[in-house]
Design an enzyme around this catalytic site. Structure first.
Site: not given
Length: 359
Positions: A111, A113, A134-136, A171, A178, A285
């Site tokens: 990812g 970094g 990356t999952i993001d 509720r 994430m 993940r």
């Protein structure tokens, strides 16, 4: 002399890492007669400490549907890469391993970094290519990263399941999804699950707006609400804080998520409604990659192999407008792809009645 390619998976894991490596390896094996693939264990750490395995075609067989990574992974923050600790020079050690093993290329699946570190090694003279993991889905320069669709599917499945219990007990559930700095998973999952309240890091929310929407649903007979909330969601008040003060506030939560803060505030503002929290967590993940990720991962791997065969290094495989291509690693290093608050997806969602807590 054998052509030697190193592979490593770095940073947080995700689905389709194995499928990507398989696409890369099978293409290389099919086109380079005398090929050796070196797999570094646990990311950059393996490259630093010469922890590796010599792989064979059999290692890449039957892994297209397997989650996780057969090589293992670890986090090695970019900001610490050039920090010499106890006399150990990480960058020098990685360069030494690369040269001692006589690698012709190094493929990094990672990812943001990890790709910054890959670009650094490229600038240090190593032959490096990157693959966007990356999952993001937040890597700058690519429309898609493998792992993203699988994470969305996990999040949607969980939101759907929470719906039934939320409705049964009338509720409100604040569900953490994430996304520390970007909200791509929360946006996609929230829309797919039919949520009317979606909170993202890129769009600071007003808790009064959130409470008003919950009360509005109640008045029209919708006695339950599921709020899709990114872990990095931030209030309008907190968005005005300095970076230092905001970090101090987050630290003061003692590990509690923003969903706890939101739930506590809603409980005070709506005392007649029971508010609960749920955290989907690392399940996003894990597990087998969905078909969409397997397909894209395979194509990414093939494109990575093509770059290696063409000796076109210092590049990141990306998809843009449906086409698999590549861009310079330097072009993406250090940048994030955020959710654009003015994107058509946001505008269209608002037309349908979705609130992002801002208005």
């Amino acid at each position: 002399m054998a052509y030697r390619v190193g592979i490593l998976t770095s940073g947080g894991d995700c689905q389709a890492l194995n499928a990507t490596m398989r696409g890369l390896a099978k293409t290389l094996y099919n086109n380079i007669p005398d090929l050796e693939i070196i797999g570094f264990r646990y990311g950059y750490r393996g490259l630093m400490y010469k922890d590796y395995i010599k792989m064979t075609p059999r290692d890449f067989s039957g892994i297209v549907s397997q989650g996780g990574t057969i090589l293992g992974t670890s986090r090695c923050p970019f900001k610490k890469m050039r920090v010499i600790e106890d006399g150990f020079d990480k960058v020098a050690a990685m360069k030494k391993t690369y040269k001692e093993l006589k690698l012709d290329a190094l493929c990094v699946l990672g990812g943001n970094g990890s790709l910054k570190s890959a670009n650094m090694l490229s600038e240090e003279g190593l032959n490096v290519i990157g693959l966007p993991k990356t999952i993001d889905n937040d890597i700058y320069g690519t429309d898609y990263t493998f792992g993203f669709q699988s994470a969305i599917d996990v999040a949607v499945r969980n939101l759907d399941e929470i719906h039934t219990t939320a409705e049964s007990h009338t509720r409100v559930f604040v569900v953490e999804i994430m996304g520390h700095r970007v909200g791509h998973i929360t946006l996609s999952a929230g829309l797919a699950a039919g949520e009317e309240i979606i909170l993202l890091p890129e769009i600071p929310y007003d808790i009064n707006v959130v409470a008003k929407r919950v009360r509005k649903r109640q008045k029209i007979g919708k006695n339950f609400t599921v709020i899709a909330c990114a872990e990095g969601a931030i209030s309008k008040e907190d968005a005005k804080l300095s970076k230092k003060d905001y970090k101090a506030k987050v630290a003061a939560r003692n590990g509690a998520s923003v969903v706890v803060e939101i739930a506590n505030q809603l409980s005070e503002m709506l005392p007649d409604i029971e508010v609960r929290t749920a955290v989907i967590g690392h399940a996003q993940r894990g597990g087998a990659p969905v078909a969409y990720d397997r397909m894209y991962a395979t194509r990414f791997g093939i494109e990575g192999a093509k770059l290696i065969m063409e000796r076109n290094f210092g590049r990141l495989v990306v998809t843009q407008a449906g086409k698999i291509t590549s861009i310079p690693l330097a072009e993406t290093a250090g940048k994030l792809k955020y959710v654009d608050p003015n994107d058509d997806v946001i505008k269209d969602a608002k037309l349908m009645g979705v609130t992002f807590g801002d208005e």
